[in-house]
Write an enzyme that holds these catalytic residues in place. Sequence first.
Site, short mmCIF file in Angstrom:
data_model
loop_
_atom_site.label_atom_id
_atom_site.label_comp_id
_atom_site.label_asym_id
_atom_site.label_seq_id
_atom_site.Cartn_x
_atom_site.Cartn_y
_atom_site.Cartn_z
CB CYS A 360 -0.89 0.09 1.23
SG CYS A 360 -1.88 -1.35 1.56
O1 KQY Z 1 -4.45 -1.19 0.67
C1 KQY Z 1 -3.93 -0.15 0.35
N1 KQY Z 1 -3.47 -0.03 -0.87
C2 KQY Z 1 -3.98 1.11 1.16
C3 KQY Z 1 -4.50 1.07 2.50
C4 KQY Z 1 -4.89 2.46 2.89
C5 KQY Z 1 -5.41 2.56 4.24
C6 KQY Z 1 -5.73 3.95 4.62
N2 KQY Z 1 -5.73 4.14 6.02
#
Ligand code: KQY
Length: 381
Positions: A360
């Site tokens: 992420c």
């Molecule tokens: O899974 C992702 N690509 C991002 C997670 C974002 C979480 C925001 N608090």
Amino acid sequence: MSLSDAGVLAGTPARDGWWMPAEFEAHEGCWMLWPERADNWRERARPAQAAFAAVAAAIARFEPVHVGVSAAHTEAARELLPRGVEVVTLAHDDCWMRDVGPTYLVGKPGELRGIHWRFNAWGGLEHGLYHPWDQDERVAPEVLARERRARYRAPIVIEGGAIHVDGEGTALLAEECVLNPNRNPAVTREAMEAMLREYLGVTHFIWLRLGVYNDETDGHIDNMACFVAPGKVCLTWTDDRADPQYERSQEAWERLTAARDARGRRLEVARLPMPGPLYMTESEAAGLAPSAACKPRRGGERLAASYVNFYFANGGLVMPLLDARTDAQARETLQGLCPGREVLGVPAREILLGGGGIHCITQQVPDPRLARLRPAPSNAA
Ligand code: KQY
């Protein structure tokens, strides 16, 4: 190439012969952002900054890393990041480069283009995680402008973490997220698929119904399952029938093993053990600054922990270390799936506490030479 204003291309990638390559293909580098907000990252984001710096250092062993940092934090970030990592002044609301950065495309040897998706902080004012998000919205075009790459402006709300592709025409997605009315209320599955064909250059879709239990992104695929090679997928897994993740993974397994990819192959599906279950502690929650701008986090909340949330680098794989009881088994599984790569583990609990994982917080920049290797997926099947 026809540019309307300031580098925005008028057509769509597929029509122009461009496509998104798989993450396991060669990279030119990697982009990240710096965690700064005290209402999402405990203790004024200091522990998260150390964790992000360790991720940047691990990836930098394999490929160049660039980190976007707000002007106010540039000096401090420079101190914490390894010398070889480039620090770039870049305003942002939070630090999820996977979701707010560009999705890169290949199509012409030596050149890259990017997609600027619409972003609404994972659900908009009512269901989203923070507001405002206008600086996040500008991250993708800023990065592309800085790199002097042309961009497409996509007319749908979606995040990079909601998309996985095999680079050969297949997209892997979760309905819970991509078809969620909190992103694009009026867009049907058919319309979404048509849009993703145009923007990602894919020809075939594999839909899971759900992502990881209690994932605040509404089930991002990058936490649930991913391609590790053409025709090969790994899936987060628990054998504990009493765990709410059990049925989610079971159903995903059934869909994946029944699916075929764009080239007509059946998928080989590997199970990656789920860490935990893990929960936020009271003392971790107490380190967060109270704020009306950000979804509150509480002690005792189940964390959406998953080893699938790793990053492929050139010759490497940077995986989250989340639970001493399962880390070694997950590492062994990943190493077995990717025998030619060096698997590096980085402690990732601090990243998980902010709602995500290593995948992420990263965004790969593909090697622009990839377009030379084969034709666009739409011509390949
Ligand atoms: O899974 C992702 N690509 C991002 C997670 C974002 C979480 C925001 N608090």
